[in-house]
Design an enzyme around this catalytic site. Structure first.
Site, mmCIF file in Angstrom:
data_model
loop_
_atom_site.group_PDB
_atom_site.id
_atom_site.type_symbol
_atom_site.label_atom_id
_atom_site.label_comp_id
_atom_site.label_asym_id
_atom_site.label_seq_id
_atom_site.Cartn_x
_atom_site.Cartn_y
_atom_site.Cartn_z
ATOM 1 N N HIS A 20 0.698 -1.101 0.133
ATOM 2 C CA HIS A 20 0.006 0.470 -0.104
ATOM 3 C C HIS A 20 1.150 1.368 0.004
ATOM 4 O O HIS A 20 1.904 1.232 0.271
ATOM 5 C CB HIS A 20 -0.687 0.186 0.796
ATOM 6 C CG HIS A 20 -0.322 0.149 2.363
ATOM 7 N ND1 HIS A 20 0.340 1.060 3.110
ATOM 8 C CD2 HIS A 20 -0.404 -0.987 2.773
ATOM 9 C CE1 HIS A 20 0.793 0.923 4.614
ATOM 10 N NE2 HIS A 20 0.149 -0.219 4.439
ATOM 11 N N ASP A 25 0.291 4.593 1.346
ATOM 12 C CA ASP A 25 -0.392 5.155 2.280
ATOM 13 C C ASP A 25 -0.139 4.896 3.398
ATOM 14 O O ASP A 25 0.627 4.167 3.446
ATOM 15 C CB ASP A 25 -1.812 5.561 2.410
ATOM 16 C CG ASP A 25 -2.370 3.891 2.708
ATOM 17 O OD1 ASP A 25 -2.290 2.621 2.390
ATOM 18 O OD2 ASP A 25 -3.523 4.108 3.245
ATOM 19 N N ASP A 36 6.229 0.995 7.813
ATOM 20 C CA ASP A 36 4.469 0.767 7.237
ATOM 21 C C ASP A 36 4.258 1.842 6.172
ATOM 22 O O ASP A 36 3.772 2.582 6.939
ATOM 23 C CB ASP A 36 3.705 0.590 8.598
ATOM 24 C CG ASP A 36 2.757 -0.450 8.212
ATOM 25 O OD1 ASP A 36 2.144 -0.634 7.345
ATOM 26 O OD2 ASP A 36 1.729 0.403 9.339
ATOM 27 N N GLU A 77 -5.340 1.545 2.635
ATOM 28 C CA GLU A 77 -4.820 0.518 3.799
ATOM 29 C C GLU A 77 -5.360 0.579 5.593
ATOM 30 O O GLU A 77 -5.331 0.065 6.401
ATOM 31 C CB GLU A 77 -4.039 -0.081 3.670
ATOM 32 C CG GLU A 77 -3.104 -1.255 4.354
ATOM 33 C CD GLU A 77 -2.976 -1.971 5.192
ATOM 34 O OE1 GLU A 77 -3.219 -2.212 6.171
ATOM 35 O OE2 GLU A 77 -2.561 -0.339 6.256
ATOM 36 N N GLU A 78 -4.803 2.029 5.237
ATOM 37 C CA GLU A 78 -4.731 2.431 7.075
ATOM 38 C C GLU A 78 -5.716 3.097 7.216
ATOM 39 O O GLU A 78 -5.530 3.445 8.588
ATOM 40 C CB GLU A 78 -3.453 3.459 7.098
ATOM 41 C CG GLU A 78 -1.833 3.207 6.689
ATOM 42 C CD GLU A 78 -1.647 1.610 7.901
ATOM 43 O OE1 GLU A 78 -2.518 1.008 8.457
ATOM 44 O OE2 GLU A 78 -0.707 1.934 7.322
ATOM 45 N N GLU A 114 3.740 -6.204 3.933
ATOM 46 C CA GLU A 114 3.549 -5.307 4.954
ATOM 47 C C GLU A 114 5.209 -5.672 5.982
ATOM 48 O O GLU A 114 5.786 -6.660 5.566
ATOM 49 C CB GLU A 114 2.497 -5.679 5.832
ATOM 50 C CG GLU A 114 0.995 -5.931 5.578
ATOM 51 C CD GLU A 114 0.405 -4.120 5.994
ATOM 52 O OE1 GLU A 114 1.565 -3.617 6.607
ATOM 53 O OE2 GLU A 114 -0.384 -3.275 5.416
ATOM 54 N N HIS A 156 2.874 3.368 12.745
ATOM 55 C CA HIS A 156 2.238 4.142 13.688
ATOM 56 C C HIS A 156 2.767 4.898 14.306
ATOM 57 O O HIS A 156 2.160 5.507 15.004
ATOM 58 C CB HIS A 156 0.699 3.188 13.913
ATOM 59 C CG HIS A 156 0.252 2.660 12.315
ATOM 60 N ND1 HIS A 156 -0.996 1.881 13.408
ATOM 61 C CD2 HIS A 156 0.699 2.151 11.174
ATOM 62 C CE1 HIS A 156 -1.849 1.252 11.938
ATOM 63 N NE2 HIS A 156 -0.633 1.644 10.927
#
Lengths: 351, 351
Positions: free
Chosen positions: B68, B70, B94, B124-125, B153, B327
């Protein structure tokens, strides 16, 4: 001007028809003050929308008769209307019927067998800090001095002695956050309240007899909250408990008891209001119960009698209204009960 | 234009520096599309901010490599910066390091030993309905057809097979309201969840082995709510539970299991996402594990591999980032791990 010579049933209707939702009691307080001030045997004072009237006959005993002037918000149930033996309308039961009885006594008993203080107060139906009785107790405690008090809240014509205290506390369980996909790295605080609930379920409430009346305690969860997100092991869960305690306990003793029940858990006191002893062992109370008749019972809910009790004045709840109708749109009061109540109170103050 | 000939570590930094918080991926998607479209051996298509590039070599096998574009919101951690062997910045772990590896493979392996579909997707987030892979699976499922998929991932360079499913349900206990001063007239719903918590505390999660990998289930309360007011016995208490289930169970089986655990209580399904089998028994997966080395482990959290699994494509998670840093404000990626990951994937597609 409010005619205090009229029949107590008509007086009740007249008072009900003067709208007095909490905060809006001025019109009714003005009428009450004016009517009482016209009576030469009474000394009338006022604080805000609270009116106090006293006989000054020099008796060794003084009793206090109190009622609140305010009602919950009107719900399309004014003006009052009579249907058979029932008077319908906002505040009929809670508690303008009681106020009407007190006003009739104030007007028709110029020389009572014991001195009487009549208190008509505001804002009983809202938060405690607005309550007129709270204000008077703080600013003019002397106005409330008495050997015994009758709070004319609706009790269906039965004497309800004292009141139970109430205490709220939070029982907190902590844990450790983790992603719920790897829950074993965390400690689930919600799971951790199981023993708190087990103790509540196993709890055997006391039913102590105080001054001849049986009370009935209760310890209950009234709230629970926990949870961070749908994928997180929660690290905090809080159970709010409410303890209703009999008047043989102080707030401090009640708090100690709750801490014992939840021994091993973090307990924090949220708020508390003291219980009130029924005071029925006092001679003036005995005369009151004799006049009213029936078998007094314990008051389980908290009422303003606790404010009198806190000032050292034993107090009971007694009024013609039906407590189960309080705050309901279809509220009514039984007209014969009002007459009966006036008769009993008159006997007490005159025989 | 994004230079895909530069070192994978520099390419990672270049991508990290093109901010692409969920919903704001356009600039990065444009760069990716332009760079890939310049490569004659790739067929490039686009849907929204999702870019798909395919080799069309006519191999009997096709693998899919996805990442992903994003990131979670920037937290003062852009632009990227290098400290020793570490590249710091939003999205480093990530999962822009994984995206950089995939872009390098797309650019430098014009004739892979099996056809490859590269998927660079958006959102995705954030919530599933905005997820680019959800949209492609719904509108262009054919684009995702493959014998095996690698979702890049962060896994710290270890193959993590499949993923566990997740199911949320509400267990509801009802009671009967009453004033807490007369609690025995009510039935306390909060007290009523004690057996729900007892079952959770007694629960023994399964650790089944699926396709050679050991999973680890979990059943947990993730929320609890109950309470009306401080003086009311509550008539409703709801425990939200989250069941993480191994890929030997379907959503239906998982739901049935939760209903069995809470037999006798009202259970309602809130949402669920399926598990994904690791698919490591497939020959093309064996070649992948041989190239990457190490011992594959089970993926316990839910990831988008389940979307491939739902389309019948076995999938694994594998990427150079560190999942524990995802994150976080201090997110970084190990530069040698990126190189190692590129090397392993290159071996898989060329040897």
């Amino acid at each position: 001007m409010l005619d205090l010579t009229q029949d107590v049933r008509d007086l009740t209707a007249a008072i009900v028809d003067i709208e007095s939702v909490s905060g809006g009691e001025k019109a009714l307080a003005d009428e009450v003050e004016r009517a009482l001030a016209a009576l030469p045997h009474l000394k009338v004072t006022r604080s805000g929308e609270t009116v106090v009237a006293r006989t000054e006959q020099g008796h060794s005993e003084r009793v206090l008769i109190a009622g609140h002037l305010d009602t919950v918000p009107v719900a399309g149930n004014l003006p009052s209307r009579v249907e058979g033996d029932l008077l319908y309308g906002c505040g009929t039961s809670d508690m303008k019927a009681g106020v009407a009885v007190a006003l009739r006594l104030a007007a028709t008993v110029p020389a009572p067998n014991r001195d009487v203080t009549y208190v008509f107060y505001d804002c009983e139906e809202v938060e405690a800090e607005r309550n007129g009785l709270t204000r008077i107790a703080r600013d003019h405690a002397g106005w409330l001095a008495a050997d015994f008090a009758v709070l004319m809240e609706p009790t269906d014509g039965v004497i309800e002695g004292g009141c139970q205290g109430t205490l709220r506390a939070e029982v907190t369980v902590t844990g450790k956050r983790a992603h719920s996909a790897r829950s074993w790295f965390g400690v689930n605080a919600i799971h951790g309240i199981e023993p708190v609930l087990a103790r509540l379920n196993a709890y055997e409430p006391r039913r102590p007899v105080v001054d001849g009346l049986e009370y009935h305690e209760g310890l209950n969860a009234v709230g629970v909250r926990g949870g961070v997100a749908g994928n997180v092991i929660p690290d905090l869960c809080v159970v709010s408990v409410n303890y209703r305690f009999a008047p043989d306990q102080s707030i401090e003793e009640a708090e100690e008891h709750v801490r014992e029940v939840f021994d091993g858990f973090a307990v924090s006191l949220v708020d508390a209001a003291p219980a009130a002893r029924p005071g029925l062992t006092h001679p003036v109370a005995a005369a009151f119960t004799a006049a009213v008749g029936g078998t007094p019972r314990a008051k389980l809910g908290w009422t303003d009698v606790a404010r009198f009790s806190a000032l050292g004045v034993p107090a009971v709840n007694y009024g013609p209204g039906d407590p189960n109708l309080a705050h309901q749109q279809g509220e009514y009061v039984s007209l014969p009960k009002i007459v009966e109540s006036e008769r009993a109170m008159l006997d007490w103050l005159t025989i």
